[in-house]
Design an enzyme around this catalytic site. Structure first.
Site, PDB file in Angstrom:
ATOM      1  CG  HIS A  49     -15.276  28.468 -45.309  1.00  0.00           C
ATOM      2  ND1 HIS A  49     -15.663  29.188 -44.209  1.00  0.00           N
ATOM      3  CD2 HIS A  49     -14.224  29.138 -45.846  1.00  0.00           C
ATOM      4  CE1 HIS A  49     -14.874  30.248 -44.084  1.00  0.00           C
ATOM      5  NE2 HIS A  49     -13.995  30.234 -45.070  1.00  0.00           N
ATOM      6  CB  VAL A  94     -18.078  39.726 -42.377  1.00  0.00           C
ATOM      7  CG1 VAL A  94     -18.116  39.770 -43.893  1.00  0.00           C
ATOM      8  CG2 VAL A  94     -17.346  40.929 -41.824  1.00  0.00           C
ATOM      9  CG  ASN A  95     -23.269  35.514 -43.802  1.00  0.00           C
ATOM     10  OD1 ASN A  95     -22.576  34.529 -43.599  1.00  0.00           O
ATOM     11  ND2 ASN A  95     -24.411  35.445 -44.474  1.00  0.00           N
ATOM     12  CE  LYS A 141     -21.919  27.306 -39.074  1.00  0.00           C
ATOM     13  NZ  LYS A 141     -20.840  27.100 -38.088  1.00  0.00           N
ATOM     14  CE  LYS A 149     -20.683  34.352 -40.457  1.00  0.00           C
ATOM     15  NZ  LYS A 149     -21.178  33.382 -41.433  1.00  0.00           N
ATOM     16  NE  ARG A 161     -28.064  27.441 -40.023  1.00  0.00           N
ATOM     17  CZ  ARG A 161     -27.195  28.221 -39.363  1.00  0.00           C
ATOM     18  NH1 ARG A 161     -27.418  29.508 -39.239  1.00  0.00           N
ATOM     19  NH2 ARG A 161     -26.099  27.696 -38.832  1.00  0.00           N
ATOM     20  CG  HIS A 212     -22.568  31.518 -46.909  1.00  0.00           C
ATOM     21  ND1 HIS A 212     -22.140  32.763 -46.500  1.00  0.00           N
ATOM     22  CD2 HIS A 212     -21.936  30.622 -46.112  1.00  0.00           C
ATOM     23  CE1 HIS A 212     -21.275  32.621 -45.507  1.00  0.00           C
ATOM     24  NE2 HIS A 212     -21.143  31.324 -45.249  1.00  0.00           N
TER      25      HIS A 212
END
Length: 152
Positions: A143, A67-68, A31, A65, A34, A36
């Site tokens: 994360h 913020v990324n 995840k 979403k 995918r 970041h």
């Protein structure tokens, strides 16, 4: 007799459903990749980069979403951050690590007034140190916690 079969079959059915559920679930490390990692490109000043990437990477399904951050460095370099300076995560956890050097990133922020299903993002290419939370054996990023400017 029918009751005996159901007593045997019910636990077996539950076990099969549990295994199938686990097989289809994306790991935290996958995840992270995918959401970041975008190693194949350099930070883009193209104003549509975030709109395209957020949609392509499934971060606008059901909600926008807010913020990324995408990292434009080789995956191995980002994985190596897990063995660099240990720092406290924003949530107080102690499994975060800060990169020794600046990395090319792109911040994506939902624009004011943008609402699902029309998610619109502001694209901001930057060069910053990244902070990631790491878990597992081997230790891998799971994360994206923050990005920080060079302190010198």
């Amino acid at each position: 007799m029918a009751l005996d079969k159901s007593v045997i079959l019910l636990p077996l059915l539950v076990l099969v459903l549990l295994v199938l559920g686990c097989l289809g679930r994306e790991s935290r490390a996958k995840k992270f990749q995918r959401q970041h990692m975008d190693s194949g490109s350099s930070p883009s000043s193209n104003s549509t980069y975030c709109n395209q990437m957020m949609k392509r990477r499934s971060m606008t399904h059901g909600r926008c979403k807010p913020v990324n951050t995408f990292v434009h460095e080789p995956l191995v370099d980002v994985q190596n951050v897990c063995f660099q300076e240990k720092v406290t995560c924003k949530n107080g956890q102690t499994n975060c690590f800060k990169s020794k050097s600046s990395m090319h990133i792109t911040d994506c922020r939902l624009t004011n007034g943008s609402r699902y299903p029309n998610c619109a993002y502001r694209t901001s290419p930057k060069e910053r140190h990244i902070i990631v939370a790491c878990e597992g054996s081997p230790h891998v990023p799971v994360h994206f916690d923050a990005s920080v400017e060079d302190s010198t």
